[in-house]
Design an enzyme around this catalytic site. Structure first.
Site, mmCIF file in Angstrom:
data_model
loop_
_atom_site.group_PDB
_atom_site.id
_atom_site.type_symbol
_atom_site.label_atom_id
_atom_site.label_comp_id
_atom_site.label_asym_id
_atom_site.label_seq_id
_atom_site.Cartn_x
_atom_site.Cartn_y
_atom_site.Cartn_z
ATOM 1 N N GLY A 9 0.972 -1.364 -0.013
ATOM 2 C CA GLY A 9 0.135 0.135 -0.027
ATOM 3 C C GLY A 9 0.778 1.224 0.023
ATOM 4 C CB THR A 11 -0.343 3.874 -4.601
ATOM 5 O OG1 THR A 11 -1.429 3.442 -3.745
ATOM 6 C CG2 THR A 11 0.185 2.442 -5.535
ATOM 7 C CG ASN A 87 0.480 1.027 4.674
ATOM 8 O OD1 ASN A 87 0.095 1.824 5.793
ATOM 9 N ND2 ASN A 87 0.442 1.626 3.666
ATOM 10 C CE1 TYR A 153 -9.540 0.868 8.701
ATOM 11 C CE2 TYR A 153 -10.373 2.070 10.736
ATOM 12 C CZ TYR A 153 -9.250 1.756 9.668
ATOM 13 O OH TYR A 153 -8.152 2.205 9.474
ATOM 14 C CE LYS A 157 -6.714 -0.867 9.542
ATOM 15 N NZ LYS A 157 -5.457 -1.296 8.982
ATOM 16 N N PRO A 183 -2.238 3.931 14.655
ATOM 17 C CG PRO A 183 -1.325 4.552 12.612
ATOM 18 C CD PRO A 183 -1.931 3.474 13.366
ATOM 19 N N GLY A 184 -3.860 7.240 15.119
ATOM 20 C CA GLY A 184 -5.280 7.755 15.197
ATOM 21 C C GLY A 184 -5.238 8.461 14.037
ATOM 22 C CB THR A 189 -3.439 9.141 3.960
ATOM 23 O OG1 THR A 189 -4.655 9.102 4.549
ATOM 24 C CG2 THR A 189 -2.321 9.517 4.917
ATOM 25 C CG PHE A 191 -8.272 6.536 6.107
ATOM 26 C CD1 PHE A 191 -8.212 5.287 6.027
ATOM 27 C CD2 PHE A 191 -8.997 7.048 7.002
ATOM 28 C CE1 PHE A 191 -8.900 4.431 7.229
ATOM 29 C CE2 PHE A 191 -9.854 6.254 7.866
ATOM 30 C CZ PHE A 191 -9.623 5.125 7.875
HETATM 31 P P1 NDP Z 1 -4.361 5.634 1.859
HETATM 32 O O1 NDP Z 1 -5.800 5.400 1.149
HETATM 33 O O2 NDP Z 1 -3.542 6.642 1.126
HETATM 34 O O3 NDP Z 1 -3.526 4.442 1.581
HETATM 35 C C1 NDP Z 1 -3.992 3.131 1.388
HETATM 36 C C2 NDP Z 1 -3.089 2.315 0.441
HETATM 37 O O4 NDP Z 1 -3.503 0.719 0.575
HETATM 38 C C3 NDP Z 1 -3.004 2.572 -1.069
HETATM 39 O O5 NDP Z 1 -1.533 2.553 -1.235
HETATM 40 C C4 NDP Z 1 -3.735 1.755 -1.694
HETATM 41 O O6 NDP Z 1 -3.043 1.361 -2.888
HETATM 42 C C5 NDP Z 1 -3.349 0.328 -0.882
HETATM 43 N N1 NDP Z 1 -4.408 -0.576 -0.788
HETATM 44 C C6 NDP Z 1 -5.810 -0.591 -0.661
HETATM 45 N N2 NDP Z 1 -6.382 -1.584 -1.171
HETATM 46 C C7 NDP Z 1 -5.398 -2.462 -1.794
HETATM 47 C C8 NDP Z 1 -5.478 -3.720 -2.367
HETATM 48 N N3 NDP Z 1 -6.841 -4.462 -2.353
HETATM 49 N N4 NDP Z 1 -4.658 -4.219 -2.887
HETATM 50 C C9 NDP Z 1 -3.455 -3.467 -2.701
HETATM 51 N N5 NDP Z 1 -3.224 -2.230 -1.987
HETATM 52 C C10 NDP Z 1 -4.307 -1.848 -1.529
HETATM 53 O O7 NDP Z 1 -4.456 5.397 3.456
HETATM 54 P P2 NDP Z 1 -3.654 5.678 4.494
HETATM 55 O O8 NDP Z 1 -2.256 5.764 4.133
HETATM 56 O O9 NDP Z 1 -4.130 6.639 5.431
HETATM 57 O O10 NDP Z 1 -3.751 4.099 5.054
HETATM 58 C C11 NDP Z 1 -2.691 3.166 5.155
HETATM 59 C C12 NDP Z 1 -2.931 2.399 6.299
HETATM 60 O O11 NDP Z 1 -3.124 2.994 7.275
HETATM 61 C C13 NDP Z 1 -4.329 1.597 6.146
HETATM 62 O O12 NDP Z 1 -4.248 0.033 6.686
HETATM 63 C C14 NDP Z 1 -5.153 2.268 7.178
HETATM 64 O O13 NDP Z 1 -6.352 1.562 7.671
HETATM 65 C C15 NDP Z 1 -4.166 2.554 8.287
HETATM 66 N N6 NDP Z 1 -4.734 3.696 9.295
HETATM 67 C C16 NDP Z 1 -4.810 5.348 8.525
HETATM 68 C C17 NDP Z 1 -5.362 6.001 9.485
HETATM 69 C C18 NDP Z 1 -5.634 7.510 8.832
HETATM 70 O O14 NDP Z 1 -6.317 8.286 9.626
HETATM 71 N N7 NDP Z 1 -5.502 7.647 7.818
HETATM 72 C C19 NDP Z 1 -5.281 5.880 10.855
HETATM 73 C C20 NDP Z 1 -5.198 4.531 11.296
HETATM 74 C C21 NDP Z 1 -4.595 3.624 10.513
HETATM 75 P P3 NDP Z 1 -4.136 1.151 -4.166
HETATM 76 O O15 NDP Z 1 -5.100 1.926 -3.979
HETATM 77 O O16 NDP Z 1 -3.133 1.793 -5.323
HETATM 78 O O17 NDP Z 1 -4.187 -0.155 -4.226
HETATM 79 C C1 8X3 Z 2 -8.524 5.579 11.300
HETATM 80 C C2 8X3 Z 2 -8.181 6.228 12.724
HETATM 81 O O1 8X3 Z 2 -9.160 7.891 14.263
HETATM 82 O O2 8X3 Z 2 -9.395 8.504 12.111
HETATM 83 O O3 8X3 Z 2 -7.863 4.463 11.161
HETATM 84 O O4 8X3 Z 2 -10.880 6.419 13.053
HETATM 85 S S1 8X3 Z 2 -9.510 7.216 13.085
#
Ligand code: NDP
Ligand code: 8X3
Length: 256
Positions: A9, A11, A87, A153, A157, A183-184, A189, A191
């Site tokens: 993940g 990208t 990730n 979701y 986690k 993380p919170g 990103t 997300f």
């Molecule tokens: P992004 O959406 O920016 O990144 C998610 C990444 O996961 C992308 O690179 C995406 O690539 C990849 N991905 C999703 N689905 C697939 C799939 N089926 N196959 C391969 N790759 C996949 O979000 P974040 O950077 O914020 O999230 C990264 C991680 O952190 C996640 O696990 C998220 O749950 C976690 N997280 C995020 C938080 C936040 O507040 N942002 C807080 C806590 C945890 P592509 O779409 O190109 O496949």
């Molecule tokens: C997402 C974290 O705090 O935005 O994984 O729900 S929060």
């Protein structure tokens, strides 16, 4: 010490931030995700000397066969992965449970749980045989502190947290390290854009909040990965100062 690091993940968001940190420190890094154009763009953003240490591969991590093909096709010079950063993941929807879409729940389970355990299962034997390895599983505070609309979701986690702890226990006696990263709110990103499917609503999620950024998570992971080899960071929980746990909610009956 130079590591070979596999970041799923990458990208966008946290994955791209963590991958950049390891590349800039001179490590070899494999970055993955579904969107190949973004992986190419990511690679091209580095000077040529660093690009030689970078391998990109696009596949869907929820597709077991595609993941297996990817692991089998890693070229020799990147094959001995030292650090796996699980990730890749997503949240879909913020509706209350009775209004949620089952296919979205399935996709979160297939990606956040099945994708994560699949690539771990394919990578772990090599780490154990080389007596060298560190796995980071990116969970979330949503796995510990539920909130309305978090439903599946948060549950995925919570799985990541439990799986990390069980993995560590199962690898007791090996020299491998296993860390759960929880993380919170992380802004900058995709997300919330993915979760809400609406860029304007997504930007409002972070309004007035000095949220964490991908570099904060990269810093924490890099720190845990480069500690002396006898130190295991089991769990890293990070929040913006402006976020807290949420207090219990009561739905009181009114006497008439
Ligand atoms: P992004 O959406 O920016 O990144 C998610 C990444 O996961 C992308 O690179 C995406 O690539 C990849 N991905 C999703 N689905 C697939 C799939 N089926 N196959 C391969 N790759 C996949 O979000 P974040 O950077 O914020 O999230 C990264 C991680 O952190 C996640 O696990 C998220 O749950 C976690 N997280 C995020 C938080 C936040 O507040 N942002 C807080 C806590 C945890 P592509 O779409 O190109 O496949
Ligand atoms: C997402 C974290 O705090 O935005 O994984 O729900 S929060």
């Amino acid at each position: 010490m130079r590591f070979i690091v596999l970041v799923t993940g990458a990208t966008s968001g946290i994955g791209a931030g963590v991958a950049s940190r390891f590349i800039n420190e001179g490590h070899k890094v494999i970055v993955t995700g579904r969107r190949n154009a973004l992986l190419e763009q990511f690679k091209n953003s580095f000077p040529l000397a660093k690009q030689e240490n970078l391998l990109i591969s696009s596949f869907d991590i929820s597709d077991g066969e595609a993941t297996k093909n990817f692991v089998q096709s890693i070229p020799q010079e990147f094959k001995s992965v030292d650090i796996l950063i699980n990730n890749a993941g997503l949240a879909l929807g913020l509706d209350l449970a009775h209004r949620a879409e089952l296919h979205e729940w399935d996709q979160m389970i297939d990606t956040n749980i099945k994708g994560l355990i699949n690539i771990t299962n394919l990578t772990l034997p090599g780490m154990v045989s080389r007596s060298r390895g560190h796995i980071f599983n990116v969970g979330s505070v949503a796995g510990t502190y539920p909130y309305p609309g978090g439903n599946v979701y948060g549950a995925t986690k919570a799985f990541v947290h439990g799986y990390t702890a069980d993995l560590r226990e199962s690898l007791e006696g090996s020299s491998l390290r296993i860390t759960s990263v929880e993380p919170g709110m992380v802004s900058g990103t995709e997300f919330s854009n993915v979760r809400l499917g609406d860029d304007i609503r997504a930007s409002k999620v972070y309004e007035g909040i000095n949220a964490l950024c991908a570099d904060d998570i990269a810093e924490a992971i890099y720190w845990a990965a480069t500690l002396p080899s006898h130190v295991s960071i089991n769990r890293l929980e990070l929040m913006p100062v402006q976020q807290a746990f949420g207090s219990p909610v009561f739905s009181r009956t009114t006497s008439s």
